[in-house]
Design a protein around this motif. Structure first.
Motif, PDB file in Angstrom:
ATOM      1  N   LYS A 162      29.820  46.236  44.670  1.00  0.00           N
ATOM      2  CA  LYS A 162      31.088  46.497  45.837  1.00  0.00           C
ATOM      3  C   LYS A 162      30.338  46.563  47.028  1.00  0.00           C
ATOM      4  N   GLN A 163      28.952  46.742  46.772  1.00  0.00           N
ATOM      5  CA  GLN A 163      28.023  47.300  48.008  1.00  0.00           C
ATOM      6  C   GLN A 163      26.712  45.943  47.659  1.00  0.00           C
ATOM      7  N   HIS A 164      26.517  45.790  46.619  1.00  0.00           N
ATOM      8  CA  HIS A 164      25.862  44.600  46.293  1.00  0.00           C
ATOM      9  C   HIS A 164      25.616  44.007  45.251  1.00  0.00           C
ATOM     10  N   TYR A 165      26.438  41.930  46.123  1.00  0.00           N
ATOM     11  CA  TYR A 165      27.187  41.057  44.987  1.00  0.00           C
ATOM     12  C   TYR A 165      25.782  40.215  44.755  1.00  0.00           C
ATOM     13  N   ASP A 166      26.065  40.224  43.273  1.00  0.00           N
ATOM     14  CA  ASP A 166      24.800  39.409  42.364  1.00  0.00           C
ATOM     15  C   ASP A 166      25.644  38.689  41.407  1.00  0.00           C
ATOM     16  N   THR A 167      25.286  37.467  41.590  1.00  0.00           N
ATOM     17  CA  THR A 167      25.975  36.205  40.105  1.00  0.00           C
ATOM     18  C   THR A 167      25.322  36.189  38.916  1.00  0.00           C
ATOM     19  N   ALA A 168      24.628  36.955  38.404  1.00  0.00           N
ATOM     20  CA  ALA A 168      23.762  37.449  37.407  1.00  0.00           C
ATOM     21  C   ALA A 168      24.929  38.177  37.043  1.00  0.00           C
ATOM     22  N   LEU A 169      25.224  39.703  37.646  1.00  0.00           N
ATOM     23  CA  LEU A 169      25.754  40.382  36.484  1.00  0.00           C
ATOM     24  C   LEU A 169      27.398  40.269  37.265  1.00  0.00           C
ATOM     25  N   VAL A 170      27.869  39.608  37.917  1.00  0.00           N
ATOM     26  CA  VAL A 170      29.025  39.150  37.859  1.00  0.00           C
ATOM     27  C   VAL A 170      29.537  38.404  36.518  1.00  0.00           C
ATOM     28  N   ARG A 171      28.374  37.354  36.235  1.00  0.00           N
ATOM     29  CA  ARG A 171      29.165  37.112  34.966  1.00  0.00           C
ATOM     30  C   ARG A 171      29.060  38.151  34.073  1.00  0.00           C
ATOM     31  N   LEU A 172      28.034  39.116  34.233  1.00  0.00           N
ATOM     32  CA  LEU A 172      27.913  39.987  32.967  1.00  0.00           C
ATOM     33  C   LEU A 172      29.343  40.563  33.180  1.00  0.00           C
ATOM     34  N   TYR A 173      29.761  41.222  34.009  1.00  0.00           N
ATOM     35  CA  TYR A 173      31.294  41.575  34.223  1.00  0.00           C
ATOM     36  C   TYR A 173      31.910  41.467  33.686  1.00  0.00           C
ATOM     37  N   GLY A 174      31.754  40.189  33.772  1.00  0.00           N
ATOM     38  CA  GLY A 174      33.032  39.567  33.170  1.00  0.00           C
ATOM     39  C   GLY A 174      33.295  39.685  30.863  1.00  0.00           C
ATOM     40  N   LEU A 175      32.389  40.640  30.839  1.00  0.00           N
ATOM     41  CA  LEU A 175      32.082  40.395  29.618  1.00  0.00           C
ATOM     42  C   LEU A 175      32.186  41.525  29.446  1.00  0.00           C
ATOM     43  N   LEU A 176      33.041  42.405  29.836  1.00  0.00           N
ATOM     44  CA  LEU A 176      33.235  43.899  29.767  1.00  0.00           C
ATOM     45  C   LEU A 176      34.628  43.919  29.264  1.00  0.00           C
ATOM     46  N   ARG A 177      35.289  44.842  28.795  1.00  0.00           N
ATOM     47  CA  ARG A 177      35.914  45.836  28.489  1.00  0.00           C
ATOM     48  C   ARG A 177      35.979  47.172  29.159  1.00  0.00           C
ATOM     49  N   GLY A 178      36.559  47.472  30.779  1.00  0.00           N
ATOM     50  CA  GLY A 178      36.775  48.537  31.094  1.00  0.00           C
ATOM     51  C   GLY A 178      37.781  49.573  30.440  1.00  0.00           C
ATOM     52  N   SER A 179      37.638  50.787  30.695  1.00  0.00           N
ATOM     53  CA  SER A 179      38.885  51.273  30.413  1.00  0.00           C
ATOM     54  C   SER A 179      39.550  51.638  30.849  1.00  0.00           C
ATOM     55  N   ASP A 180      39.944  50.404  32.248  1.00  0.00           N
ATOM     56  CA  ASP A 180      40.919  49.281  32.750  1.00  0.00           C
ATOM     57  C   ASP A 180      40.949  48.349  33.399  1.00  0.00           C
ATOM     58  N   LEU A 181      41.890  47.461  32.619  1.00  0.00           N
ATOM     59  CA  LEU A 181      41.911  46.609  32.817  1.00  0.00           C
ATOM     60  C   LEU A 181      42.332  45.408  33.582  1.00  0.00           C
ATOM     61  N   GLY A 182      43.865  46.006  34.319  1.00  0.00           N
ATOM     62  CA  GLY A 182      43.965  45.778  35.262  1.00  0.00           C
ATOM     63  C   GLY A 182      43.458  45.991  36.488  1.00  0.00           C
ATOM     64  N   LYS A 183      42.383  47.451  36.670  1.00  0.00           N
ATOM     65  CA  LYS A 183      42.156  47.915  37.534  1.00  0.00           C
ATOM     66  C   LYS A 183      40.521  47.158  37.700  1.00  0.00           C
ATOM     67  N   GLN A 184      40.196  46.495  36.585  1.00  0.00           N
ATOM     68  CA  GLN A 184      38.978  45.685  36.588  1.00  0.00           C
ATOM     69  C   GLN A 184      39.000  44.383  37.157  1.00  0.00           C
ATOM     70  N   LEU A 185      40.473  43.757  36.734  1.00  0.00           N
ATOM     71  CA  LEU A 185      40.521  42.171  37.231  1.00  0.00           C
ATOM     72  C   LEU A 185      41.052  42.150  38.930  1.00  0.00           C
ATOM     73  N   GLN A 186      41.161  43.258  38.819  1.00  0.00           N
ATOM     74  CA  GLN A 186      41.883  43.306  40.670  1.00  0.00           C
ATOM     75  C   GLN A 186      40.956  43.699  41.927  1.00  0.00           C
ATOM     76  N   THR A 187      39.625  44.287  41.496  1.00  0.00           N
ATOM     77  CA  THR A 187      38.433  44.517  41.411  1.00  0.00           C
ATOM     78  C   THR A 187      37.810  42.973  41.780  1.00  0.00           C
ATOM     79  N   ALA A 188      37.828  42.131  40.941  1.00  0.00           N
ATOM     80  CA  ALA A 188      37.279  41.045  40.430  1.00  0.00           C
ATOM     81  C   ALA A 188      37.910  39.979  41.142  1.00  0.00           C
ATOM     82  N   GLU A 189      38.795  40.633  42.173  1.00  0.00           N
ATOM     83  CA  GLU A 189      39.654  39.071  42.705  1.00  0.00           C
ATOM     84  C   GLU A 189      39.363  39.539  43.785  1.00  0.00           C
TER      85      GLU A 189
END
Length: 416
Positions: free
Chosen positions: A303-330
């Motif tokens: 949210k503070q430091h956008y980084d493409t490599a970390l964003v790609r890694l973020y898509g491989l993770l299953r957080g505790s709240d998938l809906g919130k995770q998707l909203q954050t990425a959108e």
């Protein structure tokens, strides 16, 4: 200075001529008388006869001294064991030995430098060069013996000899012996920058990340490395430490996860903001099954430091709240609508939430911006699940071709 000497000479000549004029004529009229009597000895003569005798004696003494000096010099030239010849042998042997060493003629360098060391009162540099030549020839015991002789001849040069010894031991792969040598020198010379640098290279070569991290404060204090080099070394050490921690406990995931977490907590806070280290930690958490913890770690950072490599890694993770995770990425998509990596992440997050249509749209849009093998594989898997087998197979083949191009290997033929 030469002008001053000429002035003195002219002045002396003037004084001599004046003295001759003033005193020569009176003295010529009066020859003078010299009497030397001592016990039974008696000498009588005129003044000028005495002066002539004194000058003759002085000249005789001078000629005798000159003759003796010439005899000594000629004896040195003729005597092969004289100091003159000894110094000449050392000079010639050292010049040729160091030339051979620089040009890689190890056997000749060893022979010449040993000869120079034997004849020189200050043999340190010759022994060190000879030890290097013996090492290059594979005569490791001879190399160690030469360093031992150097220590016996010049014990005050212990540090220089030990540094050379440790360097040769490292080159032979004798890491434990080199470590013993350097640690002994560190105890006697705790702040010497070359000892610290060689220890740093040894720890780096051995992959002893904990020891290297313990050495970093002293390297920084003594300014043994530049700031940029120190920063890179610190990142490398923590990178290795995190990977090492995740591989401990003989593959037991709970113990490895605990070791990984302890390593992350021991890391300075400033290093927690390094994207590379953050990516390694999050990836190791994912591999050890702590995906929710990794997602919770990456979300506030991105949210503070956008980084493409970390964003790609973020898509491989299953957080505790998938809906919130998707909203954050959108929400990130508003500022980065053409980021193919972010679109791939959104497609993966939709797959986690079983939003097939939305996932297909995101993945196809990602491919429109960048043809990436991972995106091809994700979309091919989704299309196969949706029954679009022909397009799925086409995307699989494209992904393989893209992967082959990345690896710079010839693509294998793929049957349709």
């Amino acid at each position: 200075m030469k002008r001053f000497y000429w002035l003195l000479l002219i002045l002396a000549l003037v004084v001599g001529v004046a003295s001759l004029v003033l005193f020569g004529l009176p003295l010529a009229e009066h020859k003078g008388y010299v009497l030397i009597a001592f016990q039974g000895f008696r000498y009588e003569s005129s003044l000028w006869a005495f002066v002539a005798l004194a000058l003759a004696l002085w000249l005789l003494v001078y000629l005798l001294r000159l003759s003796v000096r010439l005899l000594v010099t000629s004896g040195g030239l003729l005597n092969p064991w004289s100091r003159l010849h000894k110094r000449r042998r050392v000079r010639l042997a050292s010049e040729q030995g160091f030339l051979d060493l620089a040009e890689g003629r190890w056997a000749r360098a060893l022979r010449h430098l040993k000869q120079a060391a034997n004849d020189s009162p200050q043999p340190l540099s010759y022994y060190l060069g000879a030890a290097q030549a013996a090492h290059q020839l594979g005569h490791h015991s001879d190399s160690d013996d030469l360093l031992e002789q150097a220590l016996n001849r010049q014990p005050q040069a212990e540090l220089a000899i030990a540094l050379q010894h440790a360097e040769l031991q490292l080159a032979r792969g004798q890491t434990a012996d080199a470590l013993d040598t350097l640690q002994a020198m560190r105890s006697r010379h705790p702040h010497h920058h070359l000892v610290l640098r060689q220890l740093q290279q040894l720890y780096l070569q051995a992959g002893d990340w904990s020891a290297l991290l313990g050495l970093l404060p002293e390297l920084r204090k003594e300014k043994a490395l530049g700031n940029a080099e120190l920063s890179e070394l610190e990142r490398q050490a923590w990178r290795g430490r995190l990977l090492q921690a995740a591989q401990t406990a003989d593959g037991e995931a709970p113990a490895a996860l605990l070791a990984l977490q302890h390593a992350w907590q021991a890391m300075p806070t400033a290093q927690h903001q390094e994207p590379e280290l953050l990516a390694i930690y999050a990836e190791q958490l994912r591999l050890l099954g702590a995906e929710a913890e990794a997602e919770a770690l990456l979300r506030p950072y991105l949210k503070q430091h956008y980084d493409t490599a970390l964003v790609r890694l973020y898509g491989l993770l299953r957080g505790s709240d998938l809906g919130k995770q998707l909203q954050t990425a959108e929400a990130w998509l508003k500022q980065h609508p053409q980021d193919a990596g972010l679109l791939l992440t959104l497609g993966r997050l939709c797959l986690h939430s079983q939003l097939w249509g939305k996932a297909k749209d995101y993945l196809e849009t990602s491919l429109a911006f960048q043809r990436h093998p991972e995106t091809c594989a994700e979309l091919a898997r989704l299309l196969a699940q949706l029954g679009e087998l022909e397009r799925s197979n086409s995307l699989y083949q494209e992904g393989l071709r893209l992967l082959d191009a990345r690896l710079c290997t010839p693509a294998l033929p793929v049957e349709n």
